[in-house]
Structure formats: structure tokens, C-alpha cells
Design a protein around this motif. Structure first.
Motif, mmCIF file in Angstrom:
data_model
loop_
_atom_site.group_PDB
_atom_site.id
_atom_site.type_symbol
_atom_site.label_atom_id
_atom_site.label_comp_id
_atom_site.label_asym_id
_atom_site.label_seq_id
_atom_site.Cartn_x
_atom_site.Cartn_y
_atom_site.Cartn_z
ATOM 1 N N ASN A 199 0.852 -1.180 0.000
ATOM 2 C CA ASN A 199 0.000 0.000 0.000
ATOM 3 C C ASN A 199 0.893 1.237 0.000
ATOM 4 O OD1 ASN A 199 -1.917 1.952 0.385
ATOM 5 N ND2 ASN A 199 -3.074 0.753 1.863
ATOM 6 N N GLY A 202 -2.609 4.540 -1.055
ATOM 7 C CA GLY A 202 -4.001 4.415 -1.438
ATOM 8 C C GLY A 202 -4.801 3.702 -0.366
ATOM 9 N N GLU A 203 -6.050 3.418 -0.690
ATOM 10 C CA GLU A 203 -6.909 2.720 0.243
ATOM 11 C C GLU A 203 -6.459 1.269 0.398
ATOM 12 O OE1 GLU A 203 -9.512 3.502 2.173
ATOM 13 O OE2 GLU A 203 -9.225 5.631 1.718
ATOM 14 N N SER A 205 -8.238 -1.147 1.113
ATOM 15 C CA SER A 205 -9.216 -2.025 0.464
ATOM 16 C C SER A 205 -8.847 -2.257 -0.997
ATOM 17 C CB SER A 205 -10.622 -1.418 0.556
ATOM 18 O OG SER A 205 -10.663 -0.137 -0.061
ATOM 19 N N GLU A 206 -8.280 -1.237 -1.640
ATOM 20 C CA GLU A 206 -7.856 -1.397 -3.032
ATOM 21 C C GLU A 206 -6.675 -2.348 -3.120
ATOM 22 O OE1 GLU A 206 -7.055 2.481 -4.515
ATOM 23 O OE2 GLU A 206 -9.132 3.168 -4.334
ATOM 24 N N THR A 207 -5.749 -2.225 -2.177
ATOM 25 C CA THR A 207 -4.604 -3.130 -2.151
ATOM 26 C C THR A 207 -5.058 -4.563 -1.946
ATOM 27 O OG1 THR A 207 -3.190 -1.391 -1.252
ATOM 28 C CG2 THR A 207 -2.427 -3.653 -0.972
ATOM 29 N N THR A 209 -7.881 -5.828 -2.761
ATOM 30 C CA THR A 209 -8.519 -6.300 -3.990
ATOM 31 C C THR A 209 -7.477 -6.814 -4.974
ATOM 32 O OG1 THR A 209 -10.369 -4.765 -3.746
ATOM 33 C CG2 THR A 209 -9.943 -5.614 -5.958
#
Length: 550
Positions: A199, A202-203, A205-207, A209
């Protein structure tokens, strides 16, 4: 003073003309292989405005500031003599140049195999750039060479250039979808990318994903390989039975392997090779009583070997018969204490009983000569997690699934560790959610590796209960019972799922079933919640892990 002498003294002094001089780090007749960097220095009476680079008569590049540097890729040229020219310009319009003739010799006449072998040697010696050069030469000779693509993928992987590594592996698979080596390599690259996803602001949650998708792709690639290997064998026959069973065991197709082995064992109940494989499959399916019956039959008509006794030890501890388990393990060690199956059986029993000191010694001993085995790294990961050495736990988890991307036990262990972290009281709600999402990603990977894994289904049910999604929790708990109707954990999980939906009658029914299947740990217990199910799942309800028979 004469007028002539005076006139001569008054004439302007004109400096002698100085030619522009270029120096380049290449000499005539130099041999050029692969890529080469040319550096140019210019000595001129006026400011240099630019330097140009020519291959033959074609201008390839220009540079307007020092240091004047040009990259030359000889693989875009034919082998043989080649003229290179470097031309400098000054602010007053003056020019100077230097021309050299070099010899391009990438050895294309030596053939693909020569360069593939040279690339393999370079990889062995950790000379990644050399391997890339040899791989590119091989591809120049034969653009369809998958061996060359694999070399390029591996070298880029070692250099940490993951996008290029994956692209070469994907190109190889596209070239030949049945190329097992390329599929396996692609799986390894995808896993490595997942583990190196960080990470960067960024978020999270995006990582997550990105990681989830990488795990999904990696497991999917490996599953394709295992399925193709099984398909190549065709139907089970007397001649290929053991090979057929082993291929299905590696692919976690325990039911298929068991169905093929059972008739053969019924015909000859003295064969250790059949009995050990059959009992192992039954054990992994959660059919502990069936596994014990198989081993008792072998003992009656034949002789248990070290691995057979180890299986008995694991089965008996699962049934709650600790003394019988200890007796069997003692016999296994006497028969062959160095057998990896015996040693991993000991490690599992220590883990299940939460004997961390014993597990530490056993795991360290296993790692000395079996450090690459996926199940050994599973035990090292579980041990590290028990000791709160989370970075070590993650490291060994990565090693476990890089050795075998479909090791669903490793994903289950890592998923459980994320749940354990989520339950810490000091975490805020957002961090708890992230940990539960991480656990879900691991359980989903496990489920892809083994599509009817009751362990993965149980884990997902727990996650959804803790995430306040009771309908999803019930769905996965029911699937777990369907996959393993004789496993206490599945019924205990379903009991909790019913409780979360305020169905006490159904919850009581499933809790009683769980208690009958595991009297020692669940008999007489009150109705569980998700936390209670998790505690059982991560301790007494842990599924057995032991090296597969050979």
C-alpha cells in the motif's frame, strides 16, 4: 621603426583552427552482443548543441546535454559488420564526427537450444541480465519459443520486474495453453506479485482487492496444471492406479482418489501402498472412522509401516483418543523416525494439542532438511503465529504456497490468523473490517484450491457472522455440512449460524450433532457464537495436516 614592421604589428592575431574531437567508448572491430551503452565526450572550441547517433546512414537518436549517451540494441540488427557514426554540432554551426565499424555477433547461428542453455546457466549463477540477453537472442532466432519466454519471465521475476515477468509467462500460455511449465511459472509470478503488493498511500481495500485477484489467478493457473496432469492419465487402471491416486491427491481430489483405491484395497488388504493412500484420503475428507477402519483392516491382514502408524496417531488424536494416538506415534518412530510423514504427524499432534515447545523443536528439525516442502512451511507458519511472530508467520506462509499454490491448509491458517487479529479489543472498527476482509480473501483462495473444502466454507461462515451478514453465514455453514457431514466443526458452525438468525431450535439440533461427533471438546456445550466456533476451529477442531504418502 619601418612602416612595414609597424603594419605587421598592428595586424590581428588569429588563433589556429581547432577541429571538433569526439571520444566514444567503442573501438573499431569491437564485438557487440545484446544491448550496449555508448558514451560520447566532445572537445570543441564552442558550445556543443547536440550529438547525433547513426547506425549505417540512419539517424537513431540525438542528445542535447551531457553526458551524451545512447543505448544500442544489437538484437535489432543482423550479425556481421556494422558502421556506427557519432556527429556533434556546435553553436557556431561547426560539426565533427567519429565513425567506427563494429561486429555484431549475437551467435544466432548457434541455434535456440544453445542460448536457452546459456540462459539457464546464467539464472543458476544469479546473472539475471545475462539471462535476459540470452533469452532475447533465443526469441530472435525463434519468436515462438516458449522456453525462451520462460527464461525471460524468470529473469524479470528475479529482478523484481513483475509486469514483464507476467507478460512473458502469459504470452507462453497464450502460445500453448497446455504448456504446464508455463502455467506453473505464471502461478508463481502471480503469487509473488500478490506478496509484493504494498500500500503506497491508497486505500487498503484497493490493495486487498489486488492481492485477492492475484491469489485467485495464481491458484487458478495451478489448478489448470493439476487438472491437465490428471486428464493426461485418463481413467484409473490397474497399471496406473497409484499414479492416478497420487495426481488426484496433489489436486485435493480426495473423493476421486478414494473411489479408485477402495476396490483395489478390497481385493488385496495387505498392501500398504493402497491402504496408506486410501486412509490419507479418508482422513483429509474428515472421515476419521473410515480411515481408522482402513488401517485396522491393513493391520489385521498385513503389517502397518511407519507411515501407517503415523496415520493412526493422527486419526486417534482427531477422535479424542490421546493415549491411542501416543501409542501409535511411538510405533511409527520405532519403525522409521526419519520418515517425513511420521515427523509431520508428530508436528500436527503437537499443534493440535497446543504444545508450542514440542512443535518448535519438531518444526526446526523438519526445516533442516525439508525447508522447501509446502507442509513444513505450513507448520513453521502456524508455529510463528502461535508465538506472535507475525512477520515470520507471513514469510513461511508465502513459502508454503509458492512451493504449492493449492495448499489450502496454508490459506486456512493465514485466514484464521487474520480473524484472531480482528478479535483484538484495541482495534478500531475499520481495522477489524480490513482483517476480516483479509481472512475472507484467504478462505476464498482455499476454496478455489479445493472447491468443497469444509474448512474454507467454515472460515467464510465465521467471517460473515462477524461481519453481520447472517444470511451469507448460513449459506456457507450449510455448504460446510454438505461437504463434511461427519465433521463436528461443520455442525458447530451451522449451529452458530442459526443462532445469529435467531433460530434456537435449529441451532440446538446442530450443536447436539457436533457434540456427538466430538464428545471430548463439544459434548454438553452451550449454543456457540462465531467467536466460540473460531476458537474451536483454530484449536481442537483443526483439520489434520500430514505429508502425503509416497
Amino acid at each position: 621603426m619601418s612602416s612595414l614592421l609597424l603594419a605587421s604589428l598592428l595586424l590581428p592575431i588569429v588563433a589556429p583552427h581547432r577541429a571538433i574531437q569526439l571520444n566514444v567508448n567503442v573501438a573499431a572491430n569491437d564485438v557487440i552482443v545484446g544491448e550496449r551503452s555508448f558514451k560520447v565526450t566532445v572537445i570543441a572550441p564552442d558550445a556543443v548543441t547536440q550529438v547525433e547517433f547513426y547506425v549505417g546512414t540512419e539517424r537513431r537518436d540525438q542528445d542535447t546535454s551531457t553526458p551524451y549517451e545512447f543505448r544500442f540494441d544489437s538484437l535489432n540488427e543482423n550479425d556481421g559488420p556494422l558502421t556506427l557514426k557519432f556527429k556533434a554540432y556546435t553553436s557556431t554551426g561547426e560539426t565533427g564526427e567519429k565513425t567506427v565499424t563494429v561486429n555484431v555477433d549475437n551467435g544466432t547461428s548457434k541455434g535456440v537450444d544453445f542460448h536457452i542453455q546459456a540462459a539457464e546457466s546464467a539464472l543458476t549463477e544469479s546473472k539475471w541480465d545475462n539471462a535476459l540477453t540470452e533469452g532475447r537472442i533465443a526469441l530472435k532466432i525463434d519468436p515462438k519459443s516458449n522456453a525462451a519466454r520462460r527464461v525471460m519471465a524468470r529473469a524479470n521475476l528475479k529482478k523484481g520486474i513483475y509486469d514483464k515477468a507476467q507478460q512473458y509467462a502469459e504470452d507462453a500460455v497464450a502460445q500453448d495453453p497446455k504448456d504446464l511449465r508455463s502455467l506453473d511459472l505464471l502461478s508463481s509470478i502471480q503469487l509473488t506479485r500478490a506478496f509484493n503488493t504494498v500500500n503506497t498511500g491508497g486505500e487498503r481495500s484497493e490493495t486487498l482487492t489486488v492481492i485477492r485477484e492475484a491469489l485467485k489467478s495464481a491458484v487458478g493457473s495451478r489448478v489448470k496444471v493439476l487438472n491437465m496432469q490428471i486428464d493426461e492419465l485418463g481413467a484409473a487402471t490397474d497399471a496406473n492406479l497409484l499414479q492416478f491416486a497420487d495426481a488426484n491427491i496433489v489436486a485435493a481430489r480426495y473423493s476421486i482418489a478414494s473411489s479408485a483405491l477402495q476396490p483395489a484395497f478390497n481385493k488385496d488388504q495387505r498392501r500398504n501402498d493402497l491402504a496408506n493412500r486410501l486412509a490419507y484420503c479418508q482422513l483429509r475428507l474428515g472421515r476419521l472412522n473410515d480411515a481408522l477402519a482402513t488401517l485396522n483392516t491393513l493391520k489385521k491382514f498385513g503389517t502397518l509401516d511407519a507411515y501407517g502408524f503415523a496415520l493412526v496417531g493422527v486419526v486417534q488424536v482427531g477422535l479424542g483418543n490421546d493415549q491411542a494416538s501416543d501409542d501409535a506415534i511411538r510405533e511409527a518412530v520405532l519403525a522409521d523416525g526419519e520418515d517425513v510423514g511420521v515427523r509431520t504427524a508428530q508436528a500436527f499432534i503437537a499443534l493440535k494439542r497446543n504444545r508450542t515447545t514440542v512443535l518448535s523443536k519438531l518444526s526446526d528439525d523438519l526445516a533442516k532438511d525439508n525447508s522447501q516442502r509446502t507442509e513444513v512451511n505450513y507448520f513453521l507458519s502456524a508455529l510463528a503465529n502461535r508465538q506472535s511472530r507475525y512477520s515470520d508467520g507471513e514469510k513461511f506462509f508465502e513459502r508454503a504456497v509458492l512451493a504449492e499454490p493449492t495448499n489450502y491448509d496454508a490459506y486456512i491458517e493465514q485466514g484464521n490468523e487474520s480473524i484472531a487479529i480482528a478479535q483484538r479489543s484495541k482495534l478500531d472498527s475499520k481495522e477489524q473490517e480490513q482483517q476480516l476482509n483479509s481472512a475472507r480473501a484467504m478462505f476464498e483462495a482455499a476454496l478455489q484450491a479445493k472447491d468443497n473444502s469444509f474448512e474454507a466454507l467454515t472460515g467464510l461462515s465465521i467471517v460473515y457472522q462477524m461481519s453481520k451478514a447472517p444470511a451469507d453465514a448460513l449459506k456457507y455453514a450449510q455448504a460446510a455440512v454438505g461437504a463434511a457431514p461427519t465433521v463436528a466443526l461443520a455442525h458447530y458452525t451451522l449451529s452458530s449460524a442459526y443462532s445469529s438468525l435467531h433460530k434456537p431450535g435449529d441451532a440446538q439440533t446442530e450443536s447436539l450433532k457436533a457434540g456427538k461427533l466430538d464428545v471430548k471438546n463439544l459434548g454438553g456445550r452451550e449454543l456457540p457464537n462465531a467467536a466460540a466456533v473460531f476458537r474451536y476451529f483454530n484449536t481442537a477442531g483443526r483439520s489434520p495436516v500430514i505429508s502425503a504418502p509416497k
